[in-house]
Design a protein around this motif. Structure first.
Motif, PDB file in Angstrom:
ATOM      1  N   ALA A  32      99.480  75.855  65.786  1.00 49.71           N
ATOM      2  CA  ALA A  32      99.895  76.078  64.398  1.00 49.71           C
ATOM      3  C   ALA A  32     101.390  75.790  64.284  1.00 49.71           C
ATOM      4  O   ALA A  32     102.215  76.530  64.831  1.00 49.71           O
ATOM      5  N   VAL A  62      93.094  76.311  57.992  1.00 54.90           N
ATOM      6  CA  VAL A  62      92.779  77.212  59.096  1.00 54.90           C
ATOM      7  C   VAL A  62      91.285  77.168  59.405  1.00 54.90           C
ATOM      8  O   VAL A  62      90.874  77.130  60.572  1.00 54.90           O
ATOM      9  N   VAL A 121      96.750  73.453  62.799  1.00 55.05           N
ATOM     10  CA  VAL A 121      97.163  73.857  61.453  1.00 55.05           C
ATOM     11  C   VAL A 121      98.609  73.403  61.287  1.00 55.05           C
ATOM     12  O   VAL A 121      99.473  73.790  62.084  1.00 55.05           O
ATOM     13  N   PRO A 135     102.865  77.148  60.077  1.00 55.34           N
ATOM     14  CA  PRO A 135     101.718  77.229  59.171  1.00 55.34           C
ATOM     15  C   PRO A 135     101.997  77.904  57.836  1.00 55.34           C
ATOM     16  O   PRO A 135     101.226  77.748  56.890  1.00 55.34           O
ATOM     17  N   LEU A 146      94.431  84.001  60.147  1.00 51.96           N
ATOM     18  CA  LEU A 146      94.454  83.117  61.312  1.00 51.96           C
ATOM     19  C   LEU A 146      94.368  83.919  62.602  1.00 51.96           C
ATOM     20  O   LEU A 146      93.524  83.628  63.469  1.00 51.96           O
ATOM     21  N   GLN A 160      95.967  76.182  52.578  1.00 50.49           N
ATOM     22  CA  GLN A 160      96.292  76.487  53.972  1.00 50.49           C
ATOM     23  C   GLN A 160      95.178  77.280  54.634  1.00 50.49           C
ATOM     24  O   GLN A 160      94.915  77.129  55.826  1.00 50.49           O
ATOM     25  N   ARG A 161      94.477  78.109  53.866  1.00 48.52           N
ATOM     26  CA  ARG A 161      93.315  78.814  54.430  1.00 48.52           C
ATOM     27  C   ARG A 161      92.198  77.827  54.745  1.00 48.52           C
ATOM     28  O   ARG A 161      91.490  77.979  55.750  1.00 48.52           O
TER      29      ARG A 161
END
Length: 251
Positions: A190, A177, A113, A193, A209, A173-174
């Motif tokens: 990450a 992930v 990530v 992140p 996360l 960003q999700r």
């Protein structure tokens, strides 16, 4: 055990061997870096840094910009090869592997990530999440089914058919992930992140996360300079001037 994974030595195997009832042996060292040195031209980035990661734990690597924390992460992930020192993953030295074997490791055992997600803009969010599976020769229907499950788990099922440019920063960003976790990695790297997100979205991304990683017994190596993000970790390691120092346990 050392050697190229394309030969007789294999990292894979039954992940439950030696594990606790919940599937994780938290005393087992999964990933270890010892006395790493790395320079870019005349500029040293790492000067004897080290780090140990155990199965299922979240480790925050903290430090100011330019301290070497991202270089340490890239060495741990086999993206960079240190000038000196060793990185061992499940008792296999990464530098002993060929490029192809390290690339395969990053498709199977490692998830990533990044600060800006680095999603493929031409693909839908569903296709982005399914991409690591497709690269691993998983058939499209199965890959997309697993991708939808992860999008739902990360609370972004509604953006499955949108392209990354049509989503908010927090949604994107999700999705990143979900892409990192879809292959069932043993370690998630990450790198800042939440660095491109506001505090509210950053908090939610970290909650999702860490929760998802714990549920799947994945270790997380979290690079950050923010104390509120590091608070999600089990312990902290500070990198400064290319050297690392273990902090007292967070909890």
């Amino acid at each position: 055990m050392t050697g190229d994974l394309t030969g007789g030595d294999q990292i894979g195997g039954d992940p439950t061997i030696g594990d606790a009832p919940d599937g994780t042996d938290r005393t087992r060292v999964l990933l270890e870096a010892v006395d790493l040195h790395k320079s870019f031209g005349p500029t040293p980035a790492l000067d004897g840094a080290g780090l140990t990661v155990r199965a299922g734990e979240v480790v925050a690597v903290m430090g100011p910009s330019g301290s070497g924390k991202s270089t340490l992460l890239h060495c741990l992930a086999g993206i960079l090869t240190p000038d000196r020192g060793t990185v061992r993953y499940r008792d296999v030295e990464l530098s002993a592997m060929g490029d192809g074997a390290r690339s395969e490791l990053r498709r199977t055992d490692f998830g990533f990530v990044f600060q800006f997600g680095q999603l493929v803009p031409e693909l839908t969010c569903l296709e982005n999440v399914a991409l690591p599976l497709r690269l691993g020769s998983v058939k499209r229907k199965e890959a997309e089914s697993r991708a939808r499950e992860w999008l739902d788990r990360l609370e972004v099922a509604d953006v499955a058919d949108k392209r990354p440019g049509e989503t908010s920063g927090g949604q994107g960003q999700r999705v990143a992930v979900a892409r990192a976790l879809v292959t069932g990695p043993r370690v998630v790297f990450a790198d800042e992140p939440t660095g491109a997100l506001d505090s509210l979205n950053g908090e939610r991304v970290m909650q999702l996360l860490v929760t998802a990683a714990k549920e799947t017994n994945a270790a997380v190596v979290l690079v950050t300079h923010e104390a509120r993000v590091a608070a999600y970790s089990d312990r902290e390691v500070v990198v400064r001037d290319g050297k690392s120092r273990e902090m007292e346990p967070v909890r």
